[in-house]
Design a protein around this motif. Structure first.
Motif, PDB file in Angstrom:
ATOM      1  N   GLY A   6       0.820  -1.200   0.000  1.00  0.00           N
ATOM      2  CA  GLY A   6       0.000   0.000   0.000  1.00  0.00           C
ATOM      3  C   GLY A   6       0.856   1.252   0.000  1.00  0.00           C
ATOM      4  O   GLY A   6       1.869   1.314   0.700  1.00  0.00           O
ATOM      5  N   ILE A   7       0.472   2.256  -0.802  1.00  0.00           N
ATOM      6  CA  ILE A   7       1.167   3.540  -0.836  1.00  0.00           C
ATOM      7  C   ILE A   7       0.149   4.667  -0.933  1.00  0.00           C
ATOM      8  O   ILE A   7      -0.988   4.453  -1.351  1.00  0.00           O
ATOM      9  CB  ILE A   7       2.144   3.647  -2.031  1.00  0.00           C
ATOM     10  N   SER A   8       0.577   5.863  -0.538  1.00  0.00           N
ATOM     11  CA  SER A   8      -0.229   7.056  -0.783  1.00  0.00           C
ATOM     12  C   SER A   8      -0.006   7.484  -2.222  1.00  0.00           C
ATOM     13  O   SER A   8       1.121   7.753  -2.625  1.00  0.00           O
ATOM     14  CB  SER A   8       0.191   8.181   0.171  1.00  0.00           C
ATOM     15  N   GLY A   9      -1.068   7.506  -3.002  1.00  0.00           N
ATOM     16  CA  GLY A   9      -0.918   7.887  -4.402  1.00  0.00           C
ATOM     17  C   GLY A   9      -2.068   7.354  -5.231  1.00  0.00           C
ATOM     18  O   GLY A   9      -2.983   6.702  -4.723  1.00  0.00           O
ATOM     19  N   ALA A  50      -5.409   3.944   1.316  1.00  0.00           N
ATOM     20  CA  ALA A  50      -6.759   4.121   1.866  1.00  0.00           C
ATOM     21  C   ALA A  50      -7.687   2.995   1.410  1.00  0.00           C
ATOM     22  O   ALA A  50      -8.508   2.500   2.187  1.00  0.00           O
ATOM     23  CB  ALA A  50      -7.332   5.476   1.453  1.00  0.00           C
ATOM     24  N   ASN A  51      -7.537   2.576   0.156  1.00  0.00           N
ATOM     25  CA  ASN A  51      -8.315   1.431  -0.316  1.00  0.00           C
ATOM     26  C   ASN A  51      -7.914   0.166   0.442  1.00  0.00           C
ATOM     27  O   ASN A  51      -8.760  -0.656   0.784  1.00  0.00           O
ATOM     28  CB  ASN A  51      -8.107   1.221  -1.816  1.00  0.00           C
ATOM     29  N   THR A 111     -11.514   7.076   5.814  1.00  0.00           N
ATOM     30  CA  THR A 111     -10.665   8.252   5.591  1.00  0.00           C
ATOM     31  C   THR A 111      -9.310   8.025   6.247  1.00  0.00           C
ATOM     32  O   THR A 111      -9.229   7.720   7.433  1.00  0.00           O
ATOM     33  CB  THR A 111     -11.310   9.511   6.187  1.00  0.00           C
ATOM     34  N   LEU A 112      -8.251   8.176   5.467  1.00  0.00           N
ATOM     35  CA  LEU A 112      -6.880   7.994   5.972  1.00  0.00           C
ATOM     36  C   LEU A 112      -6.130   9.312   5.830  1.00  0.00           C
ATOM     37  O   LEU A 112      -6.007   9.852   4.727  1.00  0.00           O
ATOM     38  CB  LEU A 112      -6.166   6.899   5.187  1.00  0.00           C
ATOM     39  N   VAL A 113      -5.649   9.848   6.940  1.00  0.00           N
ATOM     40  CA  VAL A 113      -4.863  11.083   6.946  1.00  0.00           C
ATOM     41  C   VAL A 113      -3.508  10.784   7.587  1.00  0.00           C
ATOM     42  O   VAL A 113      -3.448  10.249   8.697  1.00  0.00           O
ATOM     43  CB  VAL A 113      -5.567  12.209   7.731  1.00  0.00           C
ATOM     44  N   THR A 156       1.514  16.013   3.890  1.00  0.00           N
ATOM     45  CA  THR A 156       0.185  15.572   4.308  1.00  0.00           C
ATOM     46  C   THR A 156      -0.433  14.702   3.220  1.00  0.00           C
ATOM     47  O   THR A 156      -0.455  15.093   2.053  1.00  0.00           O
ATOM     48  CB  THR A 156      -0.742  16.768   4.578  1.00  0.00           C
ATOM     49  N   SER A 157      -0.906  13.525   3.614  1.00  0.00           N
ATOM     50  CA  SER A 157      -1.584  12.628   2.666  1.00  0.00           C
ATOM     51  C   SER A 157      -3.004  12.383   3.150  1.00  0.00           C
ATOM     52  O   SER A 157      -3.215  12.039   4.313  1.00  0.00           O
ATOM     53  CB  SER A 157      -0.851  11.288   2.571  1.00  0.00           C
ATOM     54  N   VAL A 158      -3.964  12.580   2.263  1.00  0.00           N
ATOM     55  CA  VAL A 158      -5.376  12.336   2.587  1.00  0.00           C
ATOM     56  C   VAL A 158      -5.943  11.400   1.522  1.00  0.00           C
ATOM     57  O   VAL A 158      -5.842  11.669   0.331  1.00  0.00           O
ATOM     58  CB  VAL A 158      -6.191  13.636   2.622  1.00  0.00           C
TER      59      VAL A 158
END
Length: 247
Positions: free
Chosen positions: A152-155, A198-199, A220-222, A236-238
């Motif tokens: 998993g990654i933010s993107g 987040a998924n 929701t992932l922050v 910041t990643s949302v």
């Protein structure tokens, strides 16, 4: 070719039914063949044949007997997933750290570790492939094989095709079309998947609370990253994981 098509036509419904049976066992944790037939609307012979094959393969086990019906009779034998058939590795890669976990087929956590380590597009493939090569050796004490891994990654991720379209935290410009499938997944003899974090969290809620049979929710992932060399928006990643009808 005709024979191959005929075999494929026969096998496809069986594969689909096998998947449904395994999922129902996984959700229920322990269930009888009779209840499987009721839940899935399949005839008893289909259930019996597929369950027998799964038992022969060691994927599921027969366990204690259940409670007899109101009319008496023989108690139904319960079946469940064999937790020792294999385990799955999960990785979350953040700009300043990573978290690695291993879970068995029942979803129970066998191992978890978080370490500080800088990540970007420059070392992303090297980091992930390195972890997926060393972790199975480190986790040899578990005593059963690794079946697959998820990252998993933010993107923005095209999970179906194994492509990272972009990630501000990992400095992967958009549209990058960075092929995770070619640069990482193809290096291993077990399946390796990439997903937006987040998924992945939404999938986690469905998995770890599966007996509640969640249907519709928003996850929701922050995340706040500690890197002063970057702009504020890069720290910041949302993300949002959206589930409709359990999907």
């Amino acid at each position: 070719i005709e024979e191959s098509n005929r075999v494929a036509a026969v096998r496809k419904p069986r594969i689909v039914n096998t998947s449904k049976i395994l999922r129902d066992i996984w959700v229920s944790r322990r269930i009888s063949r009779i209840q499987l037939a009721r839940d899935l609307g399949l005839n008893k012979s289909t259930i019996t044949n597929i369950v027998s094959d799964l038992i022969d393969q060691g994927i599921i086990l027969e366990t204690a007997e259940g409670v007899a019906g109101p009319m008496g009779g023989r108690k139904p034998v319960q079946i469940e997933l064999n937790k020792e058939y294999g385990y799955v590795i999960g990785l979350e890669i953040r700009p300043e750290s990573y978290t690695a976990v291993a879970v068995d087929l029942a979803g129970d956590i066998l191992f978890s570790r978080t370490e500080q380590q800088s990540h970007s597009i420059d070392n992303f493939a090297e980091t992930v492939t390195g972890l997926l090569r060393t972790l199975p050796k480190e986790l040899d004490w578990i005593g059963f094989p690794v079946l697959g891994a998820g990252v998993g990654i933010s993107g923005i991720v095209d999970a179906d095709n194994g492509i990272i379209l972009g990630s501000i935290p990992l400095r992967i410009p958009s549209p990058a079309n960075w092929s995770f499938a070619e640069k990482v997944a193809d290096c291993f003899d077990f399946p390796v998947y990439i997903e937006n974090d987040a998924n992945a969290c939404a999938w986690g809620e469905l998995a770890f609370h599966r007996t509640q049979k969640l249907k519709n929710f928003l996850f929701t992932l922050v995340e706040f990253h500690q890197n002063r060399s970057k702009e504020a928006y890069e720290n910041t990643s949302v993300g949002f994981g959206i589930v409709f009808e359990g999907k």
